[in-house]
Design a protein around this motif. Structure first.
Motif, PDB file in Angstrom:
ATOM      1  N   PRO A  61       0.832  -1.210   0.000  1.00  0.00           N
ATOM      2  CA  PRO A  61       0.000   0.000   0.000  1.00  0.00           C
ATOM      3  C   PRO A  61       0.865   1.259   0.000  1.00  0.00           C
ATOM      4  O   PRO A  61       1.825   1.349   0.770  1.00  0.00           O
ATOM      5  CB  PRO A  61      -0.824  -0.124   1.282  1.00  0.00           C
ATOM      6  N   SER A  86      -3.344  -3.881   0.223  1.00  0.00           N
ATOM      7  CA  SER A  86      -4.319  -3.360   1.189  1.00  0.00           C
ATOM      8  C   SER A  86      -4.990  -2.168   0.519  1.00  0.00           C
ATOM      9  O   SER A  86      -4.354  -1.428  -0.216  1.00  0.00           O
ATOM     10  CB  SER A  86      -3.587  -2.931   2.461  1.00  0.00           C
ATOM     11  N   SER A  88      -6.253   1.219  -0.878  1.00  0.00           N
ATOM     12  CA  SER A  88      -5.529   2.491  -0.857  1.00  0.00           C
ATOM     13  C   SER A  88      -6.097   3.447  -1.891  1.00  0.00           C
ATOM     14  O   SER A  88      -6.545   3.052  -2.955  1.00  0.00           O
ATOM     15  CB  SER A  88      -4.059   2.217  -1.183  1.00  0.00           C
TER      16      SER A  88
ATOM     17  N   CYS E  62       0.023   3.388   6.214  1.00  0.00           N
ATOM     18  CA  CYS E  62       0.450   1.997   6.411  1.00  0.00           C
ATOM     19  C   CYS E  62       1.810   1.900   7.095  1.00  0.00           C
ATOM     20  O   CYS E  62       2.518   0.908   6.914  1.00  0.00           O
ATOM     21  CB  CYS E  62       0.467   1.240   5.095  1.00  0.00           C
ATOM     22  N   SER E  88      -6.370   5.539   5.129  1.00  0.00           N
ATOM     23  CA  SER E  88      -5.874   4.170   5.225  1.00  0.00           C
ATOM     24  C   SER E  88      -6.779   3.344   6.106  1.00  0.00           C
ATOM     25  O   SER E  88      -7.341   3.844   7.073  1.00  0.00           O
ATOM     26  CB  SER E  88      -4.466   4.199   5.814  1.00  0.00           C
ATOM     27  N   ALA E  90      -5.481   0.221   7.118  1.00  0.00           N
ATOM     28  CA  ALA E  90      -4.603  -0.796   7.696  1.00  0.00           C
ATOM     29  C   ALA E  90      -4.718  -0.791   9.218  1.00  0.00           C
ATOM     30  O   ALA E  90      -5.266   0.125   9.819  1.00  0.00           O
ATOM     31  CB  ALA E  90      -3.156  -0.520   7.274  1.00  0.00           C
ATOM     32  N   TYR E  92      -2.796  -0.355  12.410  1.00  0.00           N
ATOM     33  CA  TYR E  92      -1.526   0.210  12.871  1.00  0.00           C
ATOM     34  C   TYR E  92      -1.193  -0.158  14.310  1.00  0.00           C
ATOM     35  O   TYR E  92      -0.110   0.177  14.787  1.00  0.00           O
ATOM     36  CB  TYR E  92      -1.567   1.747  12.805  1.00  0.00           C
ATOM     37  N   GLN E 136      -4.529  -6.011   8.903  1.00  0.00           N
ATOM     38  CA  GLN E 136      -3.474  -5.651   7.941  1.00  0.00           C
ATOM     39  C   GLN E 136      -2.306  -4.946   8.632  1.00  0.00           C
ATOM     40  O   GLN E 136      -2.481  -3.874   9.214  1.00  0.00           O
ATOM     41  CB  GLN E 136      -4.068  -4.737   6.861  1.00  0.00           C
ATOM     42  N   ALA E 138       1.346  -2.964   9.357  1.00  0.00           N
ATOM     43  CA  ALA E 138       1.974  -1.719   8.892  1.00  0.00           C
ATOM     44  C   ALA E 138       3.485  -1.896   8.876  1.00  0.00           C
ATOM     45  O   ALA E 138       4.024  -2.758   9.558  1.00  0.00           O
ATOM     46  CB  ALA E 138       1.590  -0.569   9.818  1.00  0.00           C
TER      47      ALA E 138
END
Lengths: 223, 223, 223, 223, 223, 223
Positions: A61, A86, A88, E62, E88, E90, E92, E136, E138
């Protein structure tokens, strides 16, 4: 493991060209209503119609490093297919990358993310189908892979598959089935031509497709 | 407390003009990838490229009263920036307000909400970047403020900041950093021109940016 | 029970034509800010402006059978209004159906779902306002109804209501109130013409609408 | 062509059980940050943690016929994975289907669409990860396929792959890589246990991961 | 330039504690309906109510490297506020980072992106308000900044501002206005207590707020 | 024109009570899969199951004045149905209004917008189905109407219609059809009870519904 697959099979050029002519809606129907990417994939300008062999690019991403790697793998007539691992909205691609890709014979980009420099891309005649337009820059830090299978906008795409794209969106045709899909698509085009004339003359679908009996059977009432 | 700040500092006109020429993607990169508004902010017609000083307008949701107040504060070359205090898709702005703003020298509108009369605005050549197009009318009941800091489409904007907008979206440059941003953007433009020629000639990014070593180090395999 | 209502009342043709001229934003305001469909309903090409009588079509999700049934019910000047009974992004309508509808005098389509063959539809000059563009085909398996009330993109629409659509979106006017809405819309147009001239001449809305007193009363501070 | 693949390979039961214990986040990391389904896939109740072999079900939009077909193919410990061929929010699955699936030993459902009867499913302890909750019924008109590869919520899934699901979402592990993924996941769990204790004791990640040097090199300033 | 601001001012502990008791809706109203983060920011479990001083963390998309840097800056009672520079989904932050943050006295996290290990976080009693739940992972490649102003979920937040969060969402109070906001919030709570009793006793808002006259004036008709 | 309709017809209390017992999914099916509100309408807490007569409230966006007006019109067992005339995420309703409504016998709220004070509402046992949770306050400036037809979350609802709501969402039953819908729903419940037992005993839907023949006819292949 991150890999670049350097040798991929591609469909016959005349099959690819034929699929471009038929267009997304027809090809999608001709192969049993499969292969369509999500409808959020929109062209950056109207009127482009392309088909080409997919060079697939799996990117981290917000990281466009692998696009540079992929450009070396392009052959004339190829279409780049970029799928972040992922979701984006960043802008992974702009006019410099397009200039480089075009110099290698690439005819367009499908990206499940953002694109930028759309005015320049439009002037260059380099069509892009993307999830969004975004100027947000990407980094070059994390490896991805080139010419591995990807899921792009909900469709599973392998390197060398045929990508068909026009104002209706984007459709993928498996390489091994491309010739058969073209045959079915052409039959469909021919068939539609006849129907179009009959519709223009005022004939109704109800009669052309003999729907009245089945509608009555299912219980439709006219009041 | 609701206020109208009547006196704001603006960036130098030639700096502003220079930023317009560089465009959103370049300016955003030149200032360290900051300042971009959310990618859902789209122009109502293609091809507009502007830069101007922000007159910020904080409005109550579905209430466009403060836009009338703000128009009196406009100077030639200004861009209106409208941010509702709660998310909204209503249409706060149409051709009458555009006529009034244009008469004051305003060159465009950035609105984190809806706009209407887009056909007329297009004919007038008054560009708007908005979240949506909506004919839903707004009321004039609740006070807001003019020329106070706002968050518009995810970006923090102060009155007098420079707004750059084109087909790629919208970017804000802090007033105090505008001259520096322009310098960096122009350097970037010059640098890109050189790269563009090399890409056109077929040179690869892999070589131009000397990426091969680092890719190998990180473990990329060619198969 | 699934029905096709074959006989519906329509508004007077000159009323319908008048509403088309006034446009969506004006008509919506003229009838007290009611009747607007959701702003996600966008035209497939810019510049179309229509008004017509609604032939409503309630369809099962991903099933376009009833559109064939509805086409038989179309009269010149009608607008088809398609509403799936469950949210859907499929493409229910393309150039063949448009050819058939156009042969019956239909002037456009409003569909709270997807449309395809947009390039052909654009060339034919058959305008469509839709939620999305999608090539995904629909089946013909489940009955729906024609000319029953529907909710389309958040608006309640009855057969024979007047649909007004342009670049700003789509608005519905109840048939019985169409003449009154036109009268109010025309008054609004006339009134706006005068305001436009005064705005062009530099007069402020603050003065034109005498807002300064009320703003002060509510506590707005100029600093 | 629509097919039901009746014989599929499955991963070893103890491998599957081990993956369930490790959980989605750990397994996803352990296999190189791959395999995650989109984050919109949420459990209907908190606290469920499962892993099982995928019985994949490709269904037409708003059509749940193939779920009946698939239930006959279920073995104890299987997880159903339902993917419509076009995006859909309808409710394809409720307590009756769950009763039938549970009677065959099925331990849960992953569906890129809607589910209903969530109160009953919760009482039964039958976990579902879905895009939404919707009571909208589905029809039984169009064929699909069972145990063919599908794209579900952005992930490519083949029959017999291992599905891991918990409060963090859903992850797929390729069958052939399941044992290796488990090994890597367990190593990760062990490693995390140690880190957890050190973090609890107040040690900083900056020191534990020796980040200070690299941060300084990249130019981070402490002010 | 990427910086870590090491010394920040914080609001008085008893003011912060008082704001936690008043809750998001009351504090938001008390400071003139400002400061609310977007409603998509939801708690990972119900029932948490916190207020604390913001340690702001601007991260690359990410990339969670800066969270490690920020943890060193935490003081007991602080709340981490994480804002990626590009949208985003994701994940984290998970249980290891939470363990580390908690060891420093941190009482919660506000993140305009995803979080993972939500089951563990719930068991630890470490509350998080986030845009989504996502496993997901990072990376740790790109610098960001700590304790600089950020825009998080549409709100402008400076280090040391007071974050109030509960089941209704998240609100920011400027540090310098915290004492005044608490005073206004407490007055509001007291006032509401009285109203609550009168409403329970059956008194109508129409009478309590003396609305009938103004409604009639505006033209409301009872039929 | 803005009106409050003071006298509305309601369904029989025992019919309403019966519909609550049957639940949303069953009632929706029993009336031919109609009446469902959009799936984004979610309960603020799990486990509530209600049915009641709709008191409809059409409000201006971000304006909750009419809710005060509507509360006077409530009878025991009523459900408030709030629909803004333009999409909105503001919080129109909190614990004070709930206290007032509850004192009049109101049993719940359906709102196509936001709600706040959800912790208090949960403790009070006052269920709400809403588009979102938001603390953003509303004003009291613009008239709306009470007990006029509204479109709420995509469904057309008239005052006195029966609202059924549970963990699966919200469904509306036309008042005149409520008794018939209850009869059909109860038949469905009885029928499902029998099926549930057969499914528990391991019988397959393929056999119970005699699907095998039709599947073979349509061409399903077992491989």
């Amino acid at each position: 493991m991150n890999v670049v697959v350097q040798s991929i099979a591609r469909a016959e050029p005349d099959v690819v060209a034929g699929l471009a002519e038929c267009g997304v809606a027809t090809v999608h129907e001709a192969q049993g209503r499969t292969g369509l990417l999500a409808p959020y994939m929109r062209p950056i300008y109207a009127g482009a119609r392309i088909a080409g062999s997919a060079v697939t690019i799996s990117v981290a991403p917000c990281d466009n490093w692998m696009i540079h790697v992929a450009i070396e793998q392009l052959k004339p007539g190829d279409v780049m297919v970029v799928a972040p691992t992922s979701p984006s909205d960043a802008g992974y691609f702009g006019d410099l990358l397009a200039t480089s890709a075009k110099a290698r014979g690439c005819i367009g980009l499908i990206i499940d993310a953002g694109v930028r420099d759309v005015r320049d891309l439009t002037e260059m005649g380099f069509p892009v189908w993307s999830k969004c337009v975004s100027a947000q820059g990407a980094v070059k830090e994390t490896l991805g892979s080139v010419n591995v299978p990807v899921v792009c906008a909900g469709a599973y795409i392998e390197a060398g598959d045929v990508i068909v794209a026009d104002d209706d969106g984007v459709c993928v045709v498996k390489r091994a089935e491309a010739a058969q899909a073209l045959k079915a698509a052409r039959a469909r085009v021919a068939n539609e031509e006849d129907k179009r004339k009959r519709f223009q003359a005022g004939e109704l679908g109800l009669d052309m497709y003999k729907m009245r009996g089945r509608l009555a059977e299912k219980g439709l009432k006219y009041v």
